[in-house]
Enzyme design. Structure first.
Site, PDB file in Angstrom:
ATOM      1  N   GLU A 205     -10.628   0.484   3.964  1.00 42.10           N
ATOM      2  CA  GLU A 205     -10.448   1.757   3.274  1.00 42.10           C
ATOM      3  C   GLU A 205     -11.679   2.123   2.442  1.00 42.10           C
ATOM      4  O   GLU A 205     -12.130   3.264   2.438  1.00 42.10           O
ATOM      5  CB  GLU A 205      -9.210   1.693   2.381  1.00 42.10           C
ATOM      6  CG  GLU A 205      -8.849   3.035   1.769  1.00 42.10           C
ATOM      7  CD  GLU A 205      -7.513   2.988   1.066  1.00 42.10           C
ATOM      8  OE1 GLU A 205      -6.672   3.850   1.370  1.00 42.10           O
ATOM      9  OE2 GLU A 205      -7.314   2.105   0.210  1.00 42.10           O
TER      10      GLU A 205
ATOM     11  N   LYS B 144      -4.015  -7.501   3.377  1.00 39.09           N
ATOM     12  CA  LYS B 144      -4.208  -6.398   2.434  1.00 39.09           C
ATOM     13  C   LYS B 144      -5.652  -6.349   1.935  1.00 39.09           C
ATOM     14  O   LYS B 144      -6.216  -5.273   1.729  1.00 39.09           O
ATOM     15  CB  LYS B 144      -3.252  -6.551   1.253  1.00 39.09           C
ATOM     16  CG  LYS B 144      -3.354  -5.438   0.199  1.00 39.09           C
ATOM     17  CD  LYS B 144      -3.131  -4.055   0.793  1.00 39.09           C
ATOM     18  CE  LYS B 144      -2.798  -3.008  -0.248  1.00 39.09           C
ATOM     19  NZ  LYS B 144      -3.759  -2.889  -1.347  1.00 39.09           N
TER      20      LYS B 144
ATOM     21  N   SER C  46       0.846  -1.186   0.000  1.00 38.78           N
ATOM     22  CA  SER C  46       0.000   0.000   0.000  1.00 38.78           C
ATOM     23  C   SER C  46       0.885   1.241   0.000  1.00 38.78           C
ATOM     24  O   SER C  46       1.902   1.279   0.672  1.00 38.78           O
ATOM     25  CB  SER C  46      -0.911  -0.004   1.241  1.00 38.78           C
ATOM     26  OG  SER C  46      -1.778   1.110   1.242  1.00 38.78           O
TER      27      SER C  46
ATOM     28  N   HIS D 157      -7.537  -4.762   4.635  1.00 37.47           N
ATOM     29  CA  HIS D 157      -7.128  -3.355   4.609  1.00 37.47           C
ATOM     30  C   HIS D 157      -7.916  -2.590   3.548  1.00 37.47           C
ATOM     31  O   HIS D 157      -8.429  -1.500   3.794  1.00 37.47           O
ATOM     32  CB  HIS D 157      -5.624  -3.295   4.317  1.00 37.47           C
ATOM     33  CG  HIS D 157      -5.107  -1.960   3.860  1.00 37.47           C
ATOM     34  ND1 HIS D 157      -5.255  -1.514   2.559  1.00 37.47           N
ATOM     35  CD2 HIS D 157      -4.416  -0.994   4.507  1.00 37.47           C
ATOM     36  CE1 HIS D 157      -4.697  -0.323   2.432  1.00 37.47           C
ATOM     37  NE2 HIS D 157      -4.180  -0.004   3.598  1.00 37.47           N
ATOM     38  N   ASN D 158      -8.026  -3.183   2.353  1.00 38.28           N
ATOM     39  CA  ASN D 158      -8.769  -2.523   1.279  1.00 38.28           C
ATOM     40  C   ASN D 158     -10.239  -2.371   1.633  1.00 38.28           C
ATOM     41  O   ASN D 158     -10.855  -1.346   1.358  1.00 38.28           O
ATOM     42  CB  ASN D 158      -8.627  -3.315  -0.024  1.00 38.28           C
ATOM     43  CG  ASN D 158      -7.263  -3.168  -0.651  1.00 38.28           C
ATOM     44  OD1 ASN D 158      -6.465  -2.331  -0.244  1.00 38.28           O
ATOM     45  ND2 ASN D 158      -6.974  -3.998  -1.632  1.00 38.28           N
TER      46      ASN D 158
END
Length: 282
Positions: free
Chosen positions: A180, A173, A121, A176-177
């Site tokens: 977000e 990840k 990221s 995480h996405n």
């Protein structure tokens, strides 16, 4: 260290630049000859094929792949692996499905080739600020690429971590996405509510700057709208918001040393635009 980089898009190309600035020897390949030439102009060794890339690296080799997920990644890993030997390592720094990463790690391990999945990221700010990296794989394989990780990260000991076995980097990840995107939705709906309350005459860009100041302790405490990263703060170090990777939603963007200007703060406009697109689909 010596490292190969396959894929020189916006992130891959900037990662090569950061590695070169960190003193690493980088061999690069991309489908775009122009992208290879650009990296070569910065000091990398450009090669015309994956076979040539592997041949240019000393053993044990490390090849970092930054291409679109899915079939492009699958084909690239297969082609690179066909040229590698026992003890070499392949790094997938894209957004692959973590189950694919688990499968690839097992298949490569049977051939004596290590596989490291790195959820990366940082976007366009990564070159200057460093990349946040969530890493999956065996400890020896991660240790083999540690010099590159320490250079790509915001700091040698911050912004990256070995989170677990193969697949865990891409799994983290993925989460995480999701977080977000949820934040983007929340921003969009919040700013849409403020936009609709027209009798109050709210300046959404001003509101966005106030939110940015709240997230940055130095900016919030200052009176001149500056957050000078070059100046030492408590403990002789930069605050956390300047040591960790800044994303698209935290109000920092790239260089925060310049004066904050609401006209340059796109958060409000972007959030309202996203809210409008969402409302059109309903």
């Amino acid at each position: 260290m010596n490292i190969g980089m396959v894929g020189l898009g916006k992130m891959g190309g900037n990662m090569v630049t950061r590695l070169l600035r960190g003193g690493h020897t980088v061999v690069v390949h991309d489908l775009s000859a122009a992208a290879v030439a650009k990296a070569a102009g910065e000091g990398a060794t450009g090669v015309p094929s994956l076979k040539a890339l592997v041949a240019a690296l000393p053993q044990p080799r490390a090849v970092w792949i930054m291409v679109p997920s899915g079939e492009p990644t699958e084909a690239t890993i297969d082609a690179v692996a066909a040229e590698l030997d026992h003890g070499d390592v392949i790094v997938d720094g894209g957004n692959s499905n973590y189950k694919d990463s688990q499968r690839r790690a097992a298949a490569l391990a049977a051939r004596g080739i290590a596989f490291v999945d790195v959820g990366t990221s940082g976007g366009v700010w990564g070159l200057a600020e460093g990349y946040s990296m969530m890493i999956g794989g065996t400890a020896p394989a991660v240790e083999q690429i540690r010099p590159a990780l320490e250079t790509l990260a915001p700091a040698r000991d911050a912004g990256w971590g070995h989170v677990g076995p193969s697949g865990s980097g891409h799994f983290v990840k993925m989460v995480h996405n999701g977080i977000e995107y949820g934040m983007m939705q929340a921003y969009a709906e919040g700013f849409a509510l403020m936009e609709k309350r027209t009798p109050l005459g709210l300046d959404l860009h001003q509101v966005a700057d106030l939110a940015a100041g709240q997230r940055c302790p130095v900016l919030a405490a200052g009176s001149d709208g500056r957050c000078p990263r070059e100046e030492p703060h408590a403990g002789g170090d930069r605050p956390l918001c300047h040591r960790l990777r800044r994303g698209s939603l935290d109000g920092h963007g790239g260089d925060r040393s310049r004066r904050v200007d609401p006209r340059h703060h796109a958060l409000a406009a972007a959030a309202v635009s996203l809210a409008r697109r969402i409302s059109l689909r309903r």
